[in-house]
Motif scaffolding. Sequence first.
Motif, short mmCIF file in Angstrom:
data_model
loop_
_atom_site.label_atom_id
_atom_site.label_comp_id
_atom_site.label_asym_id
_atom_site.label_seq_id
_atom_site.Cartn_x
_atom_site.Cartn_y
_atom_site.Cartn_z
N ARG A 195 0.86 -1.18 0.00
CA ARG A 195 0.00 0.00 0.00
C ARG A 195 0.90 1.23 0.00
NH1 ARG A 195 -5.01 1.30 4.07
NH2 ARG A 195 -5.66 -0.71 3.24
N LEU A 196 0.63 2.15 -0.93
CA LEU A 196 1.41 3.38 -0.99
C LEU A 196 0.58 4.55 -0.46
CD1 LEU A 196 4.11 4.70 -1.96
CD2 LEU A 196 2.92 5.28 -4.08
N LEU A 197 1.18 5.31 0.46
CA LEU A 197 0.56 6.50 1.02
C LEU A 197 1.31 7.74 0.52
CD1 LEU A 197 0.39 5.29 4.76
CD2 LEU A 197 -1.30 4.89 2.94
N GLU A 238 8.50 1.70 4.46
CA GLU A 238 9.57 2.55 3.95
C GLU A 238 9.08 3.99 3.79
OE1 GLU A 238 12.64 0.85 1.14
OE2 GLU A 238 11.55 2.14 -0.25
N VAL A 239 9.89 4.94 4.26
CA VAL A 239 9.63 6.36 4.01
C VAL A 239 10.45 6.75 2.78
CG1 VAL A 239 9.76 8.70 4.97
CG2 VAL A 239 9.33 6.73 6.49
N VAL A 242 4.95 6.90 1.79
CA VAL A 242 5.22 5.78 2.70
C VAL A 242 4.69 4.51 2.05
CG1 VAL A 242 4.78 4.78 4.98
CG2 VAL A 242 5.05 7.26 4.75
N LEU A 243 5.54 3.50 1.95
CA LEU A 243 5.15 2.22 1.34
C LEU A 243 5.08 1.15 2.44
CD1 LEU A 243 4.60 0.99 -1.52
CD2 LEU A 243 6.99 0.30 -1.55
N ILE A 244 3.94 0.46 2.50
CA ILE A 244 3.73 -0.59 3.51
C ILE A 244 3.66 -1.94 2.80
CG2 ILE A 244 2.14 -1.51 5.25
CD1 ILE A 244 1.05 1.40 5.54
N HIS A 245 4.48 -2.90 3.24
CA HIS A 245 4.48 -4.23 2.65
C HIS A 245 4.24 -5.27 3.75
CE1 HIS A 245 6.99 -7.75 0.81
NE2 HIS A 245 5.72 -7.91 0.54
N THR A 246 3.05 -5.83 3.77
CA THR A 246 2.76 -6.91 4.72
C THR A 246 1.51 -7.66 4.24
OG1 THR A 246 2.46 -7.46 7.06
CG2 THR A 246 1.32 -5.51 6.28
#
Lengths: 478, 142
Positions: A103-105, A209-210, A234-238
């Motif tokens: 998910r990219l924020l 990741e920022v 911000v990239l969230i990988h889970t």
Amino acid sequence: MDLSNLEQIDEFTFQLSEQYRADMRAPVRVFADRKTLEEIGGDQSLDQLINVATLPGIAFWALGMPDIHQGYGFPVGGVAATELPHGVISPGGIGFDINCGVRLLRTGIAHDDIADKVEALVHELSRAVPSGYGRSGRLHLSDHELRGVLDNGAAFVVNQLGLGMGDDIEFLESRGILDEASARDVSQKAQDRGRDQLGTLGGGNHFLEVQVVDELFDQVAADAFGLVEGEVTVLIHTGSRGLGHQVCKDYLKRFGQAMKNHGIEVPDRQLACAPMSSEEGQNYYRAMCAAANYAFGNRQVLTHRVRGAIDRILGRGSGEQVKIVYDVAHNIAKVEEFDGGNYCVHRKGATRAFGPSMAELPEQYRGVGQPVFIPGSMGTSSSVLVGTDSAKDLALNSCCHGAGRRMSRTAAKKQVQGHELRRQLEERGITVRCPSNAELAEEAPLAYKDVERVVNVVTGLGIARHVARLRPVGVLKG
Amino acid sequence: MSSKGADQRPSHHLVEHTGEVQLQLEAPDLASLFEEAGRALASLMMEESAGSMGTAIAITVEATDRADLLFEWLNELIYRSEMDKVVFVEFSVQEISAKKLRAEVRGVTPREIRTAVKAATFHDLTVADTANGVSATVVLDV
């Protein structure tokens, strides 16, 4: 395997005929350039893709994306569509981490304005986002709440748990809810594992990741996605954590018997499968959808925590400015339409890539296409791509999901010292939080393929276009 | 228990695998093979522990054959580790056949989890008799 058995179809497409092995039911097709193909030939990924081509009901091809590498059952980077109603669904084609995804924020904050606060932000994120294996995520769901997440995904997290903003779900694949989900098909053991893990990152290659938007390549798509050069993302990988792992394990076992009942044989027990039309197939599909909903919910809780951390470090009100660009699954099976028929599309380490004409896209992205995220390896840039309508015929609406490993974890650790990698990353201005130096070394850049080559293959094929490059400035590793 | 491999000490090592972790296990008999599988899992998951050894927990798993039993054993250890927030480091197999295992295990609280193991897979899963006892191969999703 001997790569001379592959026929080159065009610059980036290589095919192995279904005549290659007697039990194949479809050809194998791999997207790669010559150098990437040589790397792919160095492990068992093509042999695993040949096994995939034996699945009952498989249609078109067993597809390999340019980031393909050896996995278990399916290779990572494998895609297969089985024709419904009687084609099979295989838990091995989705994997243990159901709906592992990214998910990219976008924050709307210029990096130049907060460069001196990135270290504090990463530290705050590490406090707010539980990582590592099995740790409590501070939420402890009641039975009612857990079933709500399993049946209703991210919408339940936003509307019932109050962890999100009004339009968040508009920007998630399938709006963060797979309607066919049923908590009743998820075992008690799986539910027990999921009760306190919502809102946790998990270990392995999971990360937060920022980043900074470093360069734009497609201004129209970047404008639609809200990406502005120099701003922080911000990239969230889970994924679905222990709950998803248990769902996969439970049904792999059950499908052993199901295959006997349906007279199915597969060359690898990890490819255990059942007809989608069978009771066992439907039970698994509903359980898998529930685990996928849990993963959408997990990334939603993490989004809420990222907003909180940004609020605390960058000033009250800044968290509210954080918007979701998109959320995509890369370990999932979905029913999709091709040539007027319905197919069960397995994506294992591969991303759905819808073109601009697809109706499911958020209104703002119609006419543009679906965002596709290609995370780089630790410390290297990530890419934002956009799906094209050509992806439907060429690649079953699918794209790659990352750089793809080219080296085992043990080999990486022999070549890289974790503390040295940490020092190098920090010298380049990247703040790193990782539980151990050994785990850091396992994810070193040299263990992965060159992500730019991978991106060049999919853009060269025309199944996606390059929109933006994102440069990391802070990494929280699970 | 078989004594044909009485001179062989249980051992494990990692086989190269691009994406995951592949374990190769060898032991003089089936009971010590399964105990070694538990120790291999612990060595992946943890470098050092914090706190004292926990109390013994009884685990029983059932399966259709020896390979299936190894799949069940490792996945049960992973499940119980996650639920109890411990890494199991001591294993005592009390009863074993091709279809059933009963064991007592004791765990410690890890200072950090090193490699998070998601599951044991069926891919390339084998348990075979050898001249020195018994060997096994298992791929773990990490």
